[in-house]
Design a protein around this motif. Structure first.
Motif, PDB file in Angstrom:
ATOM      1  N   MET A   1       0.813  -1.214   0.000  1.00 54.31           N
ATOM      2  CA  MET A   1       0.000   0.000   0.000  1.00 54.31           C
ATOM      3  C   MET A   1       0.850   1.268   0.000  1.00 54.31           C
ATOM      4  O   MET A   1       0.524   2.219  -0.728  1.00 54.31           O
ATOM      5  CB  MET A   1      -0.965  -0.026   1.190  1.00 54.31           C
ATOM      6  CG  MET A   1      -2.319   0.576   0.898  1.00 54.31           C
ATOM      7  SD  MET A   1      -3.112   0.000  -0.628  1.00 54.31           S
ATOM      8  CE  MET A   1      -3.488  -1.688  -0.230  1.00 54.31           C
ATOM      9  N   PRO A   2       1.975   1.332   0.763  1.00 54.33           N
ATOM     10  CA  PRO A   2       2.808   2.549   0.713  1.00 54.33           C
ATOM     11  C   PRO A   2       3.339   2.838  -0.690  1.00 54.33           C
ATOM     12  O   PRO A   2       3.370   3.990  -1.122  1.00 54.33           O
ATOM     13  CB  PRO A   2       3.954   2.241   1.682  1.00 54.33           C
ATOM     14  CG  PRO A   2       3.391   1.218   2.626  1.00 54.33           C
ATOM     15  CD  PRO A   2       2.461   0.387   1.793  1.00 54.33           C
ATOM     16  N   HIS A   3       3.754   1.776  -1.444  1.00 51.66           N
ATOM     17  CA  HIS A   3       4.245   1.963  -2.819  1.00 51.66           C
ATOM     18  C   HIS A   3       3.140   2.527  -3.713  1.00 51.66           C
ATOM     19  O   HIS A   3       3.379   3.413  -4.546  1.00 51.66           O
ATOM     20  CB  HIS A   3       4.722   0.629  -3.409  1.00 51.66           C
ATOM     21  CG  HIS A   3       5.906   0.030  -2.713  1.00 51.66           C
ATOM     22  ND1 HIS A   3       5.791  -0.971  -1.785  1.00 51.66           N
ATOM     23  CD2 HIS A   3       7.223   0.306  -2.816  1.00 51.66           C
ATOM     24  CE1 HIS A   3       6.983  -1.304  -1.343  1.00 51.66           C
ATOM     25  NE2 HIS A   3       7.884  -0.541  -1.942  1.00 51.66           N
ATOM     26  N   ILE A   4       1.928   2.000  -3.533  1.00 51.10           N
ATOM     27  CA  ILE A   4       0.791   2.424  -4.365  1.00 51.10           C
ATOM     28  C   ILE A   4       0.448   3.890  -4.078  1.00 51.10           C
ATOM     29  O   ILE A   4       0.281   4.688  -5.013  1.00 51.10           O
ATOM     30  CB  ILE A   4      -0.424   1.505  -4.103  1.00 51.10           C
ATOM     31  CG1 ILE A   4      -0.125   0.095  -4.639  1.00 51.10           C
ATOM     32  CG2 ILE A   4      -1.693   2.070  -4.733  1.00 51.10           C
ATOM     33  CD1 ILE A   4      -1.105  -0.985  -4.199  1.00 51.10           C
ATOM     34  N   ILE A   5       0.379   4.237  -2.794  1.00 52.13           N
ATOM     35  CA  ILE A   5       0.035   5.619  -2.419  1.00 52.13           C
ATOM     36  C   ILE A   5       1.106   6.589  -2.911  1.00 52.13           C
ATOM     37  O   ILE A   5       0.794   7.665  -3.440  1.00 52.13           O
ATOM     38  CB  ILE A   5      -0.182   5.709  -0.890  1.00 52.13           C
ATOM     39  CG1 ILE A   5      -1.501   4.987  -0.527  1.00 52.13           C
ATOM     40  CG2 ILE A   5      -0.226   7.166  -0.413  1.00 52.13           C
ATOM     41  CD1 ILE A   5      -1.699   4.741   0.966  1.00 52.13           C
TER      42      ILE A   5
ATOM     43  N   ALA B   1      -9.946   5.173 -12.325  1.00 51.69           N
ATOM     44  CA  ALA B   1      -9.680   5.405 -10.898  1.00 51.69           C
ATOM     45  C   ALA B   1      -8.290   4.909 -10.504  1.00 51.69           C
ATOM     46  O   ALA B   1      -7.907   3.784 -10.836  1.00 51.69           O
ATOM     47  CB  ALA B   1     -10.732   4.698 -10.053  1.00 51.69           C
ATOM     48  N   LEU B   2      -7.557   5.780  -9.804  1.00 46.01           N
ATOM     49  CA  LEU B   2      -6.298   5.387  -9.172  1.00 46.01           C
ATOM     50  C   LEU B   2      -6.544   5.038  -7.699  1.00 46.01           C
ATOM     51  O   LEU B   2      -5.901   4.163  -7.141  1.00 46.01           O
ATOM     52  CB  LEU B   2      -5.277   6.527  -9.258  1.00 46.01           C
ATOM     53  CG  LEU B   2      -4.884   6.980 -10.680  1.00 46.01           C
ATOM     54  CD1 LEU B   2      -3.988   8.223 -10.604  1.00 46.01           C
ATOM     55  CD2 LEU B   2      -4.174   5.862 -11.424  1.00 46.01           C
ATOM     56  N   TRP B   3      -7.498   5.753  -7.081  1.00 48.24           N
ATOM     57  CA  TRP B   3      -7.864   5.507  -5.684  1.00 48.24           C
ATOM     58  C   TRP B   3      -9.370   5.645  -5.542  1.00 48.24           C
ATOM     59  O   TRP B   3      -9.966   6.570  -6.106  1.00 48.24           O
ATOM     60  CB  TRP B   3      -7.148   6.526  -4.776  1.00 48.24           C
ATOM     61  CG  TRP B   3      -7.332   6.226  -3.308  1.00 48.24           C
ATOM     62  CD1 TRP B   3      -8.229   6.799  -2.457  1.00 48.24           C
ATOM     63  CD2 TRP B   3      -6.605   5.269  -2.542  1.00 48.24           C
ATOM     64  NE1 TRP B   3      -8.114   6.258  -1.196  1.00 48.24           N
ATOM     65  CE2 TRP B   3      -7.110   5.309  -1.213  1.00 48.24           C
ATOM     66  CE3 TRP B   3      -5.577   4.367  -2.828  1.00 48.24           C
ATOM     67  CZ2 TRP B   3      -6.617   4.494  -0.199  1.00 48.24           C
ATOM     68  CZ3 TRP B   3      -5.081   3.560  -1.820  1.00 48.24           C
ATOM     69  CH2 TRP B   3      -5.601   3.631  -0.513  1.00 48.24           C
TER      70      TRP B   3
ATOM     71  N   PRO C   1      -6.988   0.935  -3.582  1.00 48.08           N
ATOM     72  CA  PRO C   1      -6.458   1.260  -4.913  1.00 48.08           C
ATOM     73  C   PRO C   1      -7.426   0.893  -6.036  1.00 48.08           C
ATOM     74  O   PRO C   1      -8.263  -0.003  -5.875  1.00 48.08           O
ATOM     75  CB  PRO C   1      -5.196   0.393  -5.027  1.00 48.08           C
ATOM     76  CG  PRO C   1      -4.977  -0.223  -3.699  1.00 48.08           C
ATOM     77  CD  PRO C   1      -6.264  -0.166  -2.948  1.00 48.08           C
ATOM     78  N   GLY C   2      -7.290   1.563  -7.174  1.00 49.50           N
ATOM     79  CA  GLY C   2      -7.993   1.147  -8.396  1.00 49.50           C
ATOM     80  C   GLY C   2      -7.367  -0.140  -8.924  1.00 49.50           C
ATOM     81  O   GLY C   2      -6.320  -0.578  -8.453  1.00 49.50           O
ATOM     82  N   TRP C   3      -8.006  -0.717  -9.916  1.00 50.70           N
ATOM     83  CA  TRP C   3      -7.585  -2.014 -10.446  1.00 50.70           C
ATOM     84  C   TRP C   3      -6.181  -1.965 -11.066  1.00 50.70           C
ATOM     85  O   TRP C   3      -5.391  -2.896 -10.920  1.00 50.70           O
ATOM     86  CB  TRP C   3      -8.622  -2.458 -11.486  1.00 50.70           C
ATOM     87  CG  TRP C   3      -8.282  -3.711 -12.234  1.00 50.70           C
ATOM     88  CD1 TRP C   3      -7.625  -4.805 -11.744  1.00 50.70           C
ATOM     89  CD2 TRP C   3      -8.580  -4.010 -13.599  1.00 50.70           C
ATOM     90  NE1 TRP C   3      -7.508  -5.776 -12.711  1.00 50.70           N
ATOM     91  CE2 TRP C   3      -8.090  -5.316 -13.872  1.00 50.70           C
ATOM     92  CE3 TRP C   3      -9.236  -3.312 -14.628  1.00 50.70           C
ATOM     93  CZ2 TRP C   3      -8.225  -5.926 -15.125  1.00 50.70           C
ATOM     94  CZ3 TRP C   3      -9.377  -3.929 -15.853  1.00 50.70           C
ATOM     95  CH2 TRP C   3      -8.875  -5.212 -16.097  1.00 50.70           C
TER      96      TRP C   3
ATOM     97  N   GLU D   1      -2.160  -0.970  -8.849  1.00 57.64           N
ATOM     98  CA  GLU D   1      -1.422  -1.946  -8.044  1.00 57.64           C
ATOM     99  C   GLU D   1      -0.338  -2.639  -8.874  1.00 57.64           C
ATOM    100  O   GLU D   1       0.768  -2.906  -8.395  1.00 57.64           O
ATOM    101  CB  GLU D   1      -2.384  -2.973  -7.442  1.00 57.64           C
ATOM    102  CG  GLU D   1      -3.232  -3.689  -8.462  1.00 57.64           C
ATOM    103  CD  GLU D   1      -4.502  -4.315  -7.896  1.00 57.64           C
ATOM    104  OE1 GLU D   1      -4.861  -5.399  -8.377  1.00 57.64           O
ATOM    105  OE2 GLU D   1      -5.113  -3.729  -6.985  1.00 57.64           O
ATOM    106  N   CYS D   2      -0.624  -2.925 -10.154  1.00 57.01           N
ATOM    107  CA  CYS D   2       0.345  -3.626 -11.011  1.00 57.01           C
ATOM    108  C   CYS D   2       1.555  -2.744 -11.300  1.00 57.01           C
ATOM    109  O   CYS D   2       2.696  -3.196 -11.238  1.00 57.01           O
ATOM    110  CB  CYS D   2      -0.320  -4.046 -12.314  1.00 57.01           C
ATOM    111  SG  CYS D   2      -1.711  -5.153 -12.053  1.00 57.01           S
TER     112      CYS D   2
END
Length: 400
Positions: free
Chosen positions: A19-23, A82-84, A103-105, A108-109
């Motif tokens: 989650m920290p990487h995504i944010i 959507a990103l978030w 996160p959006g779909w 995350e990738c």
């Protein structure tokens, strides 16, 4: 996956651990001016990214709103994604600068691949249905977060069809790899899958899998015969081989290198196996082959290159004899017969032939052929091997 001899992934990351990487990545995209916030949601702005559509070849005006997801009137453009997403009641959520959510779909990738591979890496894979919108959106958001982001090769595999119909639960033609491997050797399934180029749709049918099973039995039987002969000539082999054998080896090596370099064209490699395998069988079993100079050296050199190629393709068994036994056992299971029953039938047939009752002899052979058991007569007696069941062979002939 182990039975199919697929190499294990080095890392199998979970979104919830990143989650920290995504944010952080979403923050970068927002700071770079490619995203906007609406009531706790964060959307990517496709109009701010002119290269959008570069992978799929689609233009923004070709995208019709509401086809994949419900239309959201808060978006500046219907194609924005959507990103978030802000937290909804009953859903898991995480804290973020935009409020609690998830996160959006797509994001995350991008975030996880960047965490392990960096923003630029060689190969990104997925099914052909992911080209748009998933991979298109991944490219957009990764490049929006870091201008140097780049993937050298996008690899998209074709769909599986069953008897030329798309595999789906709704059609009732859906089954698992475990169910297939209950009746067929895993390496026969692997050979079957490699018989179609990975980008093309692959048509699953019993006749094609039976054909792959028969083919892999032939490959391992040939190499097992090699092994038996070579074990008697371990010492004193010369290094040179005749020009005819060298030509077969060089052609096979060139076909292998050229085809695998051409977008992993495995069907061509599998077809190219025919010549070296036939050459080995000629050297081992024909009168002319047995008289050839440096025959054993030729067999050793041919066996070596075939073994090397099978190893690269993940088709090398731990033991030829063990794989052959497993293939026989699975053929018996499909035929609903025991080996004792087949040996009894062979005995009955031999007796019928002695009595010149050729009608009975032929009927026994045909009955076994119908269920995928072929009888092989030789000076040493009659043996059996798995084969494509006769009705499926006839179906194959009719189709071609």
């Amino acid at each position: 996956m182990v039975h199919l001899q697929c190499l294990p992934p080095s890392v199998e990351p979970r979104v919830s651990d990143h989650m920290p990487h995504i944010i952080d990545m979403i923050k970068q995209i927002v700071d770079n001016g490619y995203a906007y916030r609406v009531e706790g949601d964060v959307f990517f702005s496709v109009e701010n990214f002119p290269e959008y559509g570069q992978l799929s070849g689609r233009k923004l005006e070709d995208n019709r709103a509401g086809e994949r997801v419900a239309v959201d009137s808060r978006k500046r453009n219907p194609a924005d994604f959507a990103l978030w997403k802000s937290a909804k009641e009953g859903e898991p959520f995480w804290e973020s600068p935009w409020g609690p959510g998830r996160p959006g779909w797509h994001i995350e990738c991008s975030a996880m691949s960047a965490a392990y591979l960096g923003y630029s890496f060689d190969i990104h894979g997925g099914g052909m249905d992911l080209v748009f919108p998933h991979h298109e959106n991944e490219i957009a958001q990764s490049c929006a977060a870091c201008k140097q982001s780049n993937v050298s090769y996008w690899i998209h595999n074709g769909f599986v069809t069953v008897d030329s119909e798309k595999m789906s639960k709704s059609l009732g033609n859906f089954f698992t790899i475990r169910e297939v491997m209950d009746l067929y050797h895993p390496l026969a399934l692997r050979l079957f899958l490699m018989g179609t180029h990975y980008r093309s749709p692959i048509n699953y049918s019993d006749v094609l899998l039976e054909s792959a099973s028969e083919r892999i039995f032939y490959i391992y039987q040939t190499l097992h015969d090699c092994e038996n002969v070579l074990s008697q000539h371990d010492k004193g082999l010369q290094e040179s081989i005749p020009p005819e054998t060298l030509n077969v080896i060089n052609k096979f090596h060139n076909d292998f290198s050229t085809s695998m370099s051409d977008d992993l064209h495995t069907p061509v490699v599998l077809a190219a196996l025919s010549d070296p395998l036939k050459t080995i069988n000629d050297l081992l079993h024909t009168r002319k082959g047995k008289k050839q100079a440096m025959r054993i050296e030729s067999v050793a050199a041919l066996e070596k290159i075939i073994r090397n190629v099978l190893s690269v393709l993940g088709l090398m068994p731990t033991s030829y004899s063990e794989a052959l036994q497993q293939l026989r056992e699975m053929a018996l299971k499909r035929a609903k017969l025991t080996e004792d029953k087949i040996l009894q039938k062979i005995e009955e047939r031999s007796e019928a032939r002695k009595n010149k009752d050729y009608e009975k002899s032929d009927a026994i052979r045909k009955d076994l052929a119908v269920v995928g058991i072929a009888l092989m007569d030789s000076p040493d007696g009659t043996s059996w091997r798995p084969a494509i069941p006769l009705p499926l062979q006839e179906q194959q002939v009719a189709a071609t």
